[in-house]
Design an enzyme around this catalytic site. Sequence first.
Site, PDB file in Angstrom:
ATOM      1  N   ARG B  51       0.852  -1.186   0.000  1.00  0.00           N
ATOM      2  CA  ARG B  51       0.000   0.000   0.000  1.00  0.00           C
ATOM      3  C   ARG B  51       0.886   1.234   0.000  1.00  0.00           C
ATOM      4  NH1 ARG B  51      -3.240  -2.125   5.302  1.00  0.00           N
ATOM      5  NH2 ARG B  51      -3.875  -4.103   4.364  1.00  0.00           N
ATOM      6  N   ASP B  53       0.423   5.284   1.282  1.00  0.00           N
ATOM      7  CA  ASP B  53      -0.508   6.107   2.054  1.00  0.00           C
ATOM      8  C   ASP B  53      -1.083   7.237   1.203  1.00  0.00           C
ATOM      9  OD1 ASP B  53      -0.410   4.745   4.451  1.00  0.00           O
ATOM     10  OD2 ASP B  53       1.318   5.872   5.194  1.00  0.00           O
ATOM     11  N   TYR B 111      12.437   3.718  -2.743  1.00  0.00           N
ATOM     12  CA  TYR B 111      11.630   4.916  -2.528  1.00  0.00           C
ATOM     13  C   TYR B 111      12.493   6.145  -2.734  1.00  0.00           C
ATOM     14  CZ  TYR B 111       7.549   2.609  -0.398  1.00  0.00           C
ATOM     15  OH  TYR B 111       6.414   1.878  -0.168  1.00  0.00           O
ATOM     16  N   ARG B 198       9.463   8.063   5.663  1.00  0.00           N
ATOM     17  CA  ARG B 198       9.115   9.429   6.077  1.00  0.00           C
ATOM     18  C   ARG B 198       9.722   9.787   7.438  1.00  0.00           C
ATOM     19  NH1 ARG B 198       2.770   9.386   5.263  1.00  0.00           N
ATOM     20  NH2 ARG B 198       2.988  11.394   6.326  1.00  0.00           N
TER      21      ARG B 198
END
Lengths: 246, 246
Positions: B51, B53, B111, B198
């Site tokens: 997933r 966000d 990422y 993050r």
Amino acid sequence: MRNIRLTVAYDGTDFHGFQVQPQLRTVQGVLQEALRLITKEEALQIHGSGRTDAGVHAWGQVVNFVTRSRIPVEKWPVALNVRLPNDLVIREAFEEPLDFHARFSAKRKVYRYMIDRAPYPNVFQARYAYHVPYPLNPDRMREATAYFIGRHDFTSFCAAATPVEDKVRELYRIDFEEKDSFLSITFEGEGFLWNMVRILVGTLILVGRGRLSPDDMPAILEARDRTRAGFTAPAHGLTLWEVIYQ
Amino acid sequence: MRNIRLTVAYDGTDFHGFQVQPQLRTVQGVLQEALRLITKEEALQIHGSGRTDAGVHAWGQVVNFVTRSRIPVEKWPVALNVRLPNDLVIREAFEEPLDFHARFSAKRKVYRYMIDRAPYPNVFQARYAYHVPYPLNPDRMREATAYFIGRHDFTSFCAAATPVEDKVRELYRIDFEEKDSFLSITFEGEGFLWNMVRILVGTLILVGRGRLSPDDMPAILEARDRTRAGFTAPAHGLTLWEVIYQ
């Protein structure tokens, strides 16, 4: 009175162009409203270096305004940016002599047009690049641009409804930059007619696809007839990159 | 039955994350609906590599689905892209053995987090870059990342509510790239915990600003306590760049 010059960037997607229009969200409208709130001068008017059409972006649009406000020049960007939406940002501010005018003092302008040649549009550039999923030959396109450099009558390369009489303009350079799937074309000239960059790009795309030859360009220029040039490339690929003074 | 794998790019701004949710616009929801329309298989389900966000973007998200459709694999991108909105694009399609699963077959993920260090946000990247208008020292940030490379318990660097038990993950590399006002940080690892990138970025920003020292990192890792690490950097700077299936 002080004459303040601002460098302004905007994402043109959600603006109905630069110029104030009743009931519509425009760059001039949003900026003028923020300035009137800060200065409390209801008659305050900004002058842009030129209008940009609906959907056209800017990295270095220049505006000026005359004000009684004593806000120090270096404070203008932050004072405005806290009140402006995310798609309109003041990058710099300068104080100029009272005879400076964003439009009439401009000497040169630089526009950039971005084409995305990937098979499917890049999602992160879809607002800023025109998607052309056909093979383009940049060498042919470069060859064609040689005919545009210098002083020419660009009647064939501006909107038929262009109001100005004199359609002679000087182009100083047209540069190509290739990066990943993107082809950026930068135009620097003394000034540009209505839709001129977009029609030049639409014509260059036809050359890149082999529908026109580079050697067709002189006849198209000489014809002084809008219908002889290529299509008007869409607004969202175009960015007013820089305005050069003195 | 055939197992189709798609490489999917999306601008996460207007999606409520990847996973289907009733009444909300999600990547899985929009994509599944388009696939059901094309295949007329109402039960068709897609599996994502993981997933993302709300607000997180993807350049190389991977999904797979099993279908009876006989559409040739190379036709899937165009068949889908004509039906999909501009912020969701299928980049590639492959046919895989039936035991391929976008999530369970994934070996590594990459990422990328983008920071805009200009005094004011770049309008063209405002949706994709986190604006940090403070001086950041990339050398200090690089120094801190050395402590994260390798196999570690990242309990301090994931959301306190993370449901998985085992919080040991291996990070293979953290690279920095500086271009104009932008600082991009690329993370490659075997897998990432909830909010892990993050929180790593939020912590690295505190190091870059001098609020934390690179040498504080080992103690933060050892504490296995979310409150010891930095803040969770906002979703919109994060992009799932690539999923690697050896």
